[in-house]
Design an enzyme around this catalytic site. Sequence first.
Site, PDB file in Angstrom:
ATOM      1  N   ASP A  26     -61.981 -47.677 -66.675  1.00  0.00           N
ATOM      2  CA  ASP A  26     -61.625 -46.619 -65.625  1.00  0.00           C
ATOM      3  C   ASP A  26     -62.025 -45.233 -66.189  1.00  0.00           C
ATOM      4  OD1 ASP A  26     -59.590 -45.550 -63.962  1.00  0.00           O
ATOM      5  OD2 ASP A  26     -58.187 -47.081 -64.524  1.00  0.00           O
ATOM      6  N   HIS A  47     -50.985 -50.846 -61.257  1.00  0.00           N
ATOM      7  CA  HIS A  47     -50.308 -50.298 -62.266  1.00  0.00           C
ATOM      8  C   HIS A  47     -49.772 -49.024 -61.486  1.00  0.00           C
ATOM      9  CE1 HIS A  47     -53.940 -47.888 -61.783  1.00  0.00           C
ATOM     10  NE2 HIS A  47     -53.276 -46.901 -62.506  1.00  0.00           N
ATOM     11  N   ASP A  48     -49.568 -48.700 -60.132  1.00  0.00           N
ATOM     12  CA  ASP A  48     -49.232 -47.733 -59.375  1.00  0.00           C
ATOM     13  C   ASP A  48     -48.031 -48.023 -58.488  1.00  0.00           C
ATOM     14  OD1 ASP A  48     -50.367 -45.374 -60.996  1.00  0.00           O
ATOM     15  OD2 ASP A  48     -52.163 -45.580 -59.779  1.00  0.00           O
ATOM     16  N   GLU A  60     -60.903 -45.251 -56.315  1.00  0.00           N
ATOM     17  CA  GLU A  60     -59.532 -45.232 -55.959  1.00  0.00           C
ATOM     18  C   GLU A  60     -59.402 -44.097 -55.027  1.00  0.00           C
ATOM     19  OE1 GLU A  60     -55.001 -44.444 -57.554  1.00  0.00           O
ATOM     20  OE2 GLU A  60     -56.863 -43.179 -58.257  1.00  0.00           O
ATOM     21  N   ASP A  70     -60.795 -43.154 -60.700  1.00  0.00           N
ATOM     22  CA  ASP A  70     -59.420 -42.568 -60.612  1.00  0.00           C
ATOM     23  C   ASP A  70     -59.534 -41.204 -59.644  1.00  0.00           C
ATOM     24  OD1 ASP A  70     -56.698 -42.583 -61.349  1.00  0.00           O
ATOM     25  OD2 ASP A  70     -56.873 -40.532 -62.174  1.00  0.00           O
TER      26      ASP A  70
END
Length: 557
Positions: A112, A343-344, A282, A221
């Site tokens: 990430d 994870h979101d 993302e 991200d």
Amino acid sequence: MPHPTPTSQLSPTRPGAEWWRTAVIYQIYPRSFADASGDGIGDLPGITSHLGALVDLGVDAIWLSPFQRSPQKDAGYDVADYCDVDPLFGTLDDFDDMLAAAHAGGIRVIIDLVPNHSSDQHAWFQQALASEPGSAERARYIFRDGKGPDGAEPPNNWESVFGGPAWTRITEADGRPGQWYLHLFDSSQPDFDWSNPVVHEEFVRILRFWLDRGVDGFRVDVAHGLVKAEGLPDYHPPADADSMGGEEENVPYWGRPGVHEIYREWNRVLAEYDGDRALVAEAWRPTEDETALWVRADEMQQAFNFPYLLTGWDADELREVITESLRAFGAVGAPSTWVLSNHDVIRHATRYALTAPIPQGHGLGPRSPAKPLAELGLRRARAATTLMLGLPGSAYVYQGEELGLPEVVELDDDVRQDPTWFRTGGERYGRDGCRVPIPWRSDAPAYGFSPTGASWLPQPAVWGELARDAQDGDPASTLSLYRTLLATRHAHALGSGELEWLDIADDTVAFRNGDVFVVANTGSTPVRVPDGEVLVSSADVVDGVLPADAACWIAAA
């Protein structure tokens, strides 16, 4: 200890056949994967110790959520040092060991990168606080004078993704009320000013640091953030909008045209390295065409397909989003990606069977009006994964979904840690429910997550029956389904195939990919499927009939 050479230990492929075009990539959320130290928080040695399970599962790559040095105000997405490992997770040597072990097992590693904002503990931001308005130190972030008498009002009306205002006022070094800084997320996450060339230079340095260690790519991200509209005009999102702008047009801080030049610059950096390195966006955008802008030939290699993730368990909607995805991504020469959980978002084993919709980012908890129907959710999740892994392109699997893990709904208020929970005063539960540490052994402390039984979020009792060892060897288990799907997908080269739609029955999604028929039944009644050997199915196919909320792959004649 010398770190790996910049050339990946895995062989490059020819142009047009790069590994990332067809890969199944497994997301590891490090703090919840495996804890080797016993402190209740997962770490890099824990990942290394369980890589064999991922080789056995059959994934091609792993993506690690942040493990860099951080105060952990937002689970590592508040980075204080981009070129070091947080002691919670280990050391740089531990990272090198993990990377070498992954490569030895044939697994590539994506890490990430968080370029929209840093931690407020980052050296740059601390220097900005100690400097004067208008200084070079402040110019690396978005500082502005306030409005109204004595600048006491924020520069505009923007709201944080986590709730509350997107601006915080500082106290100057001499004690006076000072300027305001922008933070689209938590107040501990100040946004960089990407109009400043110094910021560009710093992130090129960071890219090179990790590429030189041998990583195979970066998941970026908030890749649709970074650039803000000139003048920072007021904007108020609709009340029911997704938190990351996935359904909105013309937002002054999402999807601005200037972001693309940043990724062209990064593309040129990655091209200097061997091994088919990849940038993954993302980018929460309203349409497939807009998402595809991030993966034009000179920009990024992949973008998460959030329109697909946000699509419900409905045949017509699924056919439409699949068709549009293949068209839009194919038009720019990029693979479509497919993803159901991360994870979101609420885990899809729960999301597909909620009694009412919940906006992305709001989360699920004991007082939520929508209630999950566990058995239905797992049945649909298994079918949805069977459908997804039959599609051409690249797919993402979130840790624990191969065990059929549901969202953990019954978390007490006093154990929650997501900034969303605190910034909204408990109005939104946030993302803790999909981040609970995963189970490895049914009879071990913390279900094998940690040798001491410690766990940074409490694990539910159902983890015992869903643990990896409890499912291993059971041909009907979700773990066995995933193993079979991945092995069959690879054997039939479905990732590099082409889709041909089939018309079988209402409420079905059916297509041919190479020598495989894929059929998903989203309806409430069984349907007859094409004749042929059933290669894999999420539920038993009896006498050529596929039950409701199920999917299968059949060998095409």
